[in-house]
Write a protein that holds these residues in place. Structure first.
Motif, PDB file in Angstrom:
ATOM      1  N   ALA A   1       0.769  -1.171   0.005  1.00  0.00           N
ATOM      2  CA  ALA A   1       0.075   0.053  -0.071  1.00  0.00           C
ATOM      3  C   ALA A   1       0.766   1.165  -0.067  1.00  0.00           C
ATOM      4  O   ALA A   1       0.300   2.244   0.594  1.00  0.00           O
ATOM      5  N   ILE A   2       2.026   1.075  -0.459  1.00  0.00           N
ATOM      6  CA  ILE A   2       3.063   2.376  -0.629  1.00  0.00           C
ATOM      7  C   ILE A   2       2.143   3.233  -1.526  1.00  0.00           C
ATOM      8  O   ILE A   2       2.171   3.176  -2.767  1.00  0.00           O
ATOM      9  N   PRO A   3       2.071   4.652  -1.187  1.00  0.00           N
ATOM     10  CA  PRO A   3       1.688   5.510  -2.129  1.00  0.00           C
ATOM     11  C   PRO A   3       2.694   5.910  -3.304  1.00  0.00           C
ATOM     12  O   PRO A   3       3.841   5.705  -3.029  1.00  0.00           O
ATOM     13  N   GLY A   4       2.137   6.307  -4.356  1.00  0.00           N
ATOM     14  CA  GLY A   4       2.935   6.773  -5.599  1.00  0.00           C
ATOM     15  C   GLY A   4       3.869   7.896  -5.148  1.00  0.00           C
ATOM     16  O   GLY A   4       3.530   8.705  -4.268  1.00  0.00           O
ATOM     17  N   GLY A   5       4.985   7.939  -5.781  1.00  0.00           N
ATOM     18  CA  GLY A   5       5.919   9.313  -5.617  1.00  0.00           C
ATOM     19  C   GLY A   5       6.871   8.981  -4.453  1.00  0.00           C
ATOM     20  O   GLY A   5       7.634   9.865  -4.137  1.00  0.00           O
ATOM     21  N   TYR A   6       6.762   7.809  -3.877  1.00  0.00           N
ATOM     22  CA  TYR A   6       7.732   7.413  -2.666  1.00  0.00           C
ATOM     23  C   TYR A   6       9.020   6.699  -3.487  1.00  0.00           C
ATOM     24  O   TYR A   6       8.803   5.650  -4.276  1.00  0.00           O
ATOM     25  N   GLU A   7      10.311   7.153  -3.180  1.00  0.00           N
ATOM     26  CA  GLU A   7      11.498   6.228  -3.426  1.00  0.00           C
ATOM     27  C   GLU A   7      11.430   5.081  -2.467  1.00  0.00           C
ATOM     28  O   GLU A   7      11.408   5.275  -1.333  1.00  0.00           O
ATOM     29  N   GLN A   8      11.550   3.791  -2.926  1.00  0.00           N
ATOM     30  CA  GLN A   8      11.696   2.741  -2.009  1.00  0.00           C
ATOM     31  C   GLN A   8      12.934   2.373  -1.757  1.00  0.00           C
ATOM     32  O   GLN A   8      13.683   2.124  -2.658  1.00  0.00           O
ATOM     33  N   ILE A   9      13.324   1.951  -0.551  1.00  0.00           N
ATOM     34  CA  ILE A   9      14.648   1.644  -0.417  1.00  0.00           C
ATOM     35  C   ILE A   9      14.396   0.365   0.515  1.00  0.00           C
ATOM     36  O   ILE A   9      13.740   0.161   1.518  1.00  0.00           O
ATOM     37  N   ASP A  10      15.010  -0.918  -0.111  1.00  0.00           N
ATOM     38  CA  ASP A  10      14.882  -2.238   0.273  1.00  0.00           C
ATOM     39  C   ASP A  10      16.225  -2.412   1.558  1.00  0.00           C
ATOM     40  O   ASP A  10      17.200  -2.181   1.272  1.00  0.00           O
ATOM     41  N   LEU A  11      15.597  -2.606   2.731  1.00  0.00           N
ATOM     42  CA  LEU A  11      16.460  -3.018   3.749  1.00  0.00           C
ATOM     43  C   LEU A  11      16.995  -4.136   4.157  1.00  0.00           C
ATOM     44  O   LEU A  11      17.732  -4.606   5.095  1.00  0.00           O
ATOM     45  N   ASP A  12      16.580  -5.260   3.194  1.00  0.00           N
ATOM     46  CA  ASP A  12      17.253  -6.564   2.968  1.00  0.00           C
ATOM     47  C   ASP A  12      17.033  -7.332   4.170  1.00  0.00           C
ATOM     48  O   ASP A  12      18.019  -7.942   4.911  1.00  0.00           O
ATOM     49  N   GLY A  13      15.967  -7.187   4.960  1.00  0.00           N
ATOM     50  CA  GLY A  13      15.478  -7.848   6.279  1.00  0.00           C
ATOM     51  C   GLY A  13      16.226  -7.389   7.602  1.00  0.00           C
ATOM     52  O   GLY A  13      15.958  -8.300   8.477  1.00  0.00           O
ATOM     53  N   LEU A  14      16.706  -6.150   7.401  1.00  0.00           N
ATOM     54  CA  LEU A  14      17.110  -5.524   8.689  1.00  0.00           C
ATOM     55  C   LEU A  14      16.076  -5.192   9.810  1.00  0.00           C
ATOM     56  O   LEU A  14      14.857  -5.102   9.348  1.00  0.00           O
ATOM     57  N   ASN A  15      16.529  -5.206  11.078  1.00  0.00           N
ATOM     58  CA  ASN A  15      15.426  -4.743  11.943  1.00  0.00           C
ATOM     59  C   ASN A  15      15.460  -3.172  12.098  1.00  0.00           C
ATOM     60  O   ASN A  15      16.468  -2.571  12.167  1.00  0.00           O
ATOM     61  N   MET A  16      14.224  -2.622  12.443  1.00  0.00           N
ATOM     62  CA  MET A  16      14.084  -1.097  12.679  1.00  0.00           C
ATOM     63  C   MET A  16      13.241  -1.206  13.888  1.00  0.00           C
ATOM     64  O   MET A  16      12.237  -1.856  14.208  1.00  0.00           O
ATOM     65  N   ALA A  17      13.776  -0.346  14.710  1.00  0.00           N
ATOM     66  CA  ALA A  17      13.241  -0.019  16.158  1.00  0.00           C
ATOM     67  C   ALA A  17      13.252   1.331  16.531  1.00  0.00           C
ATOM     68  O   ALA A  17      14.134   2.077  15.948  1.00  0.00           O
ATOM     69  N   PRO A  18      12.459   2.020  17.301  1.00  0.00           N
ATOM     70  CA  PRO A  18      12.604   3.343  17.783  1.00  0.00           C
ATOM     71  C   PRO A  18      13.959   3.589  18.429  1.00  0.00           C
ATOM     72  O   PRO A  18      14.481   2.744  19.145  1.00  0.00           O
ATOM     73  N   ALA A  19      14.524   4.734  18.216  1.00  0.00           N
ATOM     74  CA  ALA A  19      15.806   5.027  18.992  1.00  0.00           C
ATOM     75  C   ALA A  19      15.334   5.710  20.167  1.00  0.00           C
ATOM     76  O   ALA A  19      14.366   6.357  20.446  1.00  0.00           O
ATOM     77  N   LEU A  20      16.255   5.249  21.193  1.00  0.00           N
ATOM     78  CA  LEU A  20      16.334   6.051  22.666  1.00  0.00           C
ATOM     79  C   LEU A  20      17.396   7.046  22.702  1.00  0.00           C
ATOM     80  O   LEU A  20      18.742   7.060  22.283  1.00  0.00           O
TER      81      LEU A  20
END
Length: 68
Positions: free
Chosen positions: A37-56
């Motif tokens: 469901a990514i809207p049009g106009g977005y550059e897509q960057i593939d993170l190849d399965g990495l983890n994303m979490a909020p920074a503290l």
């Protein structure tokens, strides 16, 4: 330019979510959506399965007012 980070394990709370995309605009997270469901106009960057979490951020001040 808006960027969609895809193909990552996202930790928005207590558990990881797969199949989602993190949408950003000017470096600020604007939404987390299904990868399909990514809207049009977005550059897509593939993170190849990495983890994303909020920074503290931890701020520690030592030596203020002559105290150690």
């Amino acid at each position: 330019m808006p960027i969609a980070y895809t193909n990552a394990r996202i930790l928005p709370g207590d558990s990881f979510e797969d199949g989602k995309a993190v949408l950003t605009d000017m470096g600020i997270i604007t939404d987390i959506v299904d990868a399909s469901a990514i809207p049009g106009g977005y550059e897509q960057i593939d993170l190849d399965g990495l983890n994303m979490a909020p920074a503290l951020i931890v701020l520690q001040i030592y030596g203020g007012k002559g105290k150690m």
